[in-house]
Design a protein around this motif. Structure first.
Motif: not given
Length: 197
Positions: A116-140
């Protein structure tokens, strides 16, 4: 590595070091671990620099390495540390409200489970899209959405509206590497932090 690739890698490190350390800090909650994590990720990127260069998005490639290295930290040994609201000895108190808000936010962020921390950090701090976060974390993307919703709900429950500030209180300011424009400094992010979204 040939001299041209070496020069390009060194330029990349100079340009992206602060951003990588900031992201690593948000993942680990510790400045020393963050620098170690960023350095480890860049060492791995150096070994496969040709693949990084050939990728469509070198930043995404290195970010993926950073996240994998962070996961490895927990696989190799279970970290017994607990992030707290109390600063370690030797750190002087900063009287400004921004610093206090940032400390509360980072402590609450540290209480989130790692994914959850990784998702919040990448999504809201790094301002990545959901797709980019999913690719970075290897999930859907669905996993990203659910983890972001759960993470934000936990942050809201812990913080209420105390985090929503008139001025940006981004993590870059926490690390002293940037002026700090994330996570809650934009209109989009203020809505998320305030629960209006």
């Amino acid at each position: 590595m040939n001299p041209d690739d070496e020069a390009e890698f060194q330029g990349y490190v100079r340009a992206r070091w602060a951003h990588l350390v900031r992201t690593a800090y948000l993942l680990t909650g510790d400045g020393h671990h963050a620098e170690d994590l960023a350095q480890t990720a860049l060492a791995k990127a150096y070994r496969s620099w040709r693949r990084v260069q050939r990728s469509d998005n070198p930043d995404a490639y290195v970010r993926r390495i950073l996240i994998s290295c962070n996961k490895d930290r927990f696989r190799k040994k279970r970290v017994a540390e607990r992030l707290t609201d109390v600063l370690p000895e030797g750190v002087g108190a900063d009287p400004t409200a921004r610093v206090a808000q940032r400390q509360v936010l980072l402590a609450a962020l540290g209480e989130l489970p790692a994914r959850q921390r990784a998702v919040v950090v990448l999504r809201y701090w790094d301002d990545l899209s959901e797709t980019e976060v999913a690719q970075a974390l290897g999930c859907s993307a669905g996993t990203v959405k659910s983890q972001a919703a759960r993470g934000l709900a936990k942050l809201r429950a812990r913080l209420g509206t105390a985090v929503v500030a008139a001025e940006p209180v981004g993590a870059g300011a926490a690390m002293g590497t940037r002026t700090g424009t994330r996570p809650w400094g934009t209109a989009k992010d203020t809505k998320v932090a305030g629960g209006a979204r």
